[in-house]
Design a protein around this motif. Structure first.
Motif, PDB file in Angstrom:
ATOM      1  N   ARG A 116       0.833  -1.219   0.000  1.00 54.48           N
ATOM      2  CA  ARG A 116       0.000   0.000   0.000  1.00 54.48           C
ATOM      3  C   ARG A 116       0.859   1.257   0.000  1.00 54.48           C
ATOM      4  O   ARG A 116       0.552   2.237  -0.680  1.00 54.48           O
ATOM      5  N   ALA A 117       1.959   1.232   0.745  1.00 53.44           N
ATOM      6  CA  ALA A 117       2.814   2.419   0.845  1.00 53.44           C
ATOM      7  C   ALA A 117       3.506   2.720  -0.489  1.00 53.44           C
ATOM      8  O   ALA A 117       3.547   3.872  -0.941  1.00 53.44           O
ATOM      9  N   TYR A 118       4.051   1.680  -1.124  1.00 51.46           N
ATOM     10  CA  TYR A 118       4.750   1.906  -2.403  1.00 51.46           C
ATOM     11  C   TYR A 118       3.772   2.269  -3.514  1.00 51.46           C
ATOM     12  O   TYR A 118       4.038   3.131  -4.348  1.00 51.46           O
ATOM     13  N   ALA A 119       2.602   1.586  -3.526  1.00 55.35           N
ATOM     14  CA  ALA A 119       1.586   1.926  -4.529  1.00 55.35           C
ATOM     15  C   ALA A 119       1.096   3.357  -4.310  1.00 55.35           C
ATOM     16  O   ALA A 119       0.909   4.118  -5.266  1.00 55.35           O
ATOM     17  N   GLY A 120       0.908   3.734  -3.045  1.00 58.86           N
ATOM     18  CA  GLY A 120       0.437   5.087  -2.744  1.00 58.86           C
ATOM     19  C   GLY A 120       1.452   6.145  -3.138  1.00 58.86           C
ATOM     20  O   GLY A 120       1.086   7.212  -3.664  1.00 58.86           O
ATOM     21  N   ALA A 121       2.733   5.854  -2.897  1.00 62.35           N
ATOM     22  CA  ALA A 121       3.781   6.804  -3.279  1.00 62.35           C
ATOM     23  C   ALA A 121       3.821   6.966  -4.799  1.00 62.35           C
ATOM     24  O   ALA A 121       3.931   8.084  -5.327  1.00 62.35           O
ATOM     25  N   ALA A 122       3.724   5.840  -5.525  1.00 64.32           N
ATOM     26  CA  ALA A 122       3.716   5.896  -6.990  1.00 64.32           C
ATOM     27  C   ALA A 122       2.501   6.662  -7.494  1.00 64.32           C
ATOM     28  O   ALA A 122       2.595   7.492  -8.405  1.00 64.32           O
ATOM     29  N   GLU A 123       1.346   6.398  -6.884  1.00 62.98           N
ATOM     30  CA  GLU A 123       0.112   7.091  -7.270  1.00 62.98           C
ATOM     31  C   GLU A 123       0.244   8.602  -7.081  1.00 62.98           C
ATOM     32  O   GLU A 123      -0.201   9.385  -7.926  1.00 62.98           O
ATOM     33  N   SER A 124       0.896   9.016  -5.981  1.00 65.98           N
ATOM     34  CA  SER A 124       0.991  10.450  -5.677  1.00 65.98           C
ATOM     35  C   SER A 124       1.744  11.208  -6.760  1.00 65.98           C
ATOM     36  O   SER A 124       1.370  12.328  -7.127  1.00 65.98           O
ATOM     37  N   VAL A 125       2.785  10.597  -7.299  1.00 56.42           N
ATOM     38  CA  VAL A 125       3.595  11.292  -8.304  1.00 56.42           C
ATOM     39  C   VAL A 125       3.018  11.111  -9.713  1.00 56.42           C
ATOM     40  O   VAL A 125       3.058  12.025 -10.535  1.00 56.42           O
ATOM     41  N   LEU A 126       2.426   9.946  -9.980  1.00 53.26           N
ATOM     42  CA  LEU A 126       1.833   9.714 -11.299  1.00 53.26           C
ATOM     43  C   LEU A 126       0.591  10.575 -11.511  1.00 53.26           C
ATOM     44  O   LEU A 126       0.304  11.011 -12.625  1.00 53.26           O
ATOM     45  N   SER A 127      -0.149  10.830 -10.436  1.00 52.87           N
ATOM     46  CA  SER A 127      -1.349  11.665 -10.555  1.00 52.87           C
ATOM     47  C   SER A 127      -0.996  13.140 -10.709  1.00 52.87           C
ATOM     48  O   SER A 127      -1.763  13.907 -11.292  1.00 52.87           O
ATOM     49  N   ALA A 128       0.151  13.528 -10.178  1.00 53.01           N
ATOM     50  CA  ALA A 128       0.522  14.952 -10.175  1.00 53.01           C
ATOM     51  C   ALA A 128       1.245  15.390 -11.446  1.00 53.01           C
ATOM     52  O   ALA A 128       1.198  16.571 -11.808  1.00 53.01           O
ATOM     53  N   VAL A 129       1.915  14.463 -12.116  1.00 55.35           N
ATOM     54  CA  VAL A 129       2.744  14.855 -13.260  1.00 55.35           C
ATOM     55  C   VAL A 129       1.868  15.221 -14.463  1.00 55.35           C
ATOM     56  O   VAL A 129       0.806  14.637 -14.671  1.00 55.35           O
ATOM     57  N   ASP A 130       2.298  16.228 -15.213  1.00 50.54           N
ATOM     58  CA  ASP A 130       1.620  16.559 -16.459  1.00 50.54           C
ATOM     59  C   ASP A 130       1.950  15.505 -17.510  1.00 50.54           C
ATOM     60  O   ASP A 130       3.035  14.921 -17.508  1.00 50.54           O
ATOM     61  N   ARG A 131       1.015  15.310 -18.430  1.00 47.05           N
ATOM     62  CA  ARG A 131       1.194  14.334 -19.506  1.00 47.05           C
ATOM     63  C   ARG A 131       1.244  15.081 -20.838  1.00 47.05           C
ATOM     64  O   ARG A 131       0.570  16.086 -21.014  1.00 47.05           O
ATOM     65  N   VAL A 132       2.060  14.590 -21.744  1.00 49.93           N
ATOM     66  CA  VAL A 132       2.101  15.159 -23.087  1.00 49.93           C
ATOM     67  C   VAL A 132       1.941  14.034 -24.108  1.00 49.93           C
ATOM     68  O   VAL A 132       2.381  12.911 -23.887  1.00 49.93           O
ATOM     69  N   VAL A 133       1.287  14.362 -25.192  1.00 45.18           N
ATOM     70  CA  VAL A 133       1.150  13.427 -26.310  1.00 45.18           C
ATOM     71  C   VAL A 133       1.742  14.095 -27.549  1.00 45.18           C
ATOM     72  O   VAL A 133       1.368  15.215 -27.895  1.00 45.18           O
ATOM     73  N   GLN A 134       2.704  13.437 -28.134  1.00 49.99           N
ATOM     74  CA  GLN A 134       3.315  13.959 -29.359  1.00 49.99           C
ATOM     75  C   GLN A 134       2.723  13.195 -30.531  1.00 49.99           C
ATOM     76  O   GLN A 134       2.915  11.990 -30.661  1.00 49.99           O
TER      77      GLN A 134
END
Length: 201
Positions: A116-134
């Motif tokens: 739960r801790a590692y998944a939660g940490a990954a979720e926190s940064v993946l949800s916050a990062v901007d996404r780009v599509v080229q």
């Protein structure tokens, strides 16, 4: 190479705390195993006293990734790298590396707690990062009169094309990048305007 799937727009870091253990999650865009190694080396250099630097990455298109990898880095098997990779795969993002740096706080979390801790940490940064599509782009060279330049620039603005360079001589020669799905529309526009053009690939 242009990519028509979401990738991280850049580097980002987020920190969470679970029962006094610090989890520092980092996300970075990567396109090769060499880049993954370089980011991991930097994480180890930045946090030499951390107990664990766990990670997972996915290269290529989400859902059919060309390559993926993960590491528990000393945590019990399956409690760190796999949960991080699972979150990446649910986010529909390619060419991505997530590292989670853990400072042990003295309280054991147990296998379920670690997942739960590692998944939660990954979720926190993946949800916050901007996404780009080229989008895939087609290079085009257009030769025209000076009076034609403004209509061509306007077409590019409306249709998401880019003006890479313009040379002015007796006539105007422009190097354009046109979205591949707009190539036929651009050809029709040039034909209607009687412009000289050719696709360069």
């Amino acid at each position: 190479m242009s990519k028509d799937y979401p990738v991280p727009a850049g580097y980002l870091e987020r920190e969470t705390e679970v029962k006094k253990s610090r989890f520092i999650a980092r996300i970075a865009p990567v396109s090769s195993r060499e880049e993954v190694k370089a980011w991991l080396d930097e994480a180890h250099n930045d946090h030499p006293d951390a107990r664990h630097v766990c990670w997972a990455y996915q290269l290529g298109r989400p859902g059919s990734a060309a390559e993926a990898g993960m590491s528990d880095d000393g945590e019990p098997s399956g409690t760190a790298g796999k949960p991080i990779l699972n979150v990446i795969q649910h986010k529909d993002m390619g060419d991505v590396l997530v590292m989670v740096i853990r400072y042990f706080g003295g309280i054991k979390l147990g296998a379920g707690g670690l997942v739960r801790a590692y998944a939660g940490a990954a979720e926190s940064v993946l949800s916050a990062v901007d996404r780009v599509v080229q989008r895939p782009m087609a290079p085009v060279t257009v030769t025209m009169q000076f009076a034609d330049e403004q209509p061509v620039r306007h077409w590019c603005e409306v249709h998401g094309a880019e003006v890479a360079s313009v040379d002015y001589g007796n006539r105007v020669t422009a190097q354009l990048q046109v979205p591949e799905e707009q190539a036929d529309a651009f050809a029709a526009f040039c034909d209607a305007q009687r412009l000289d053009y050719h696709f360069d690939n």
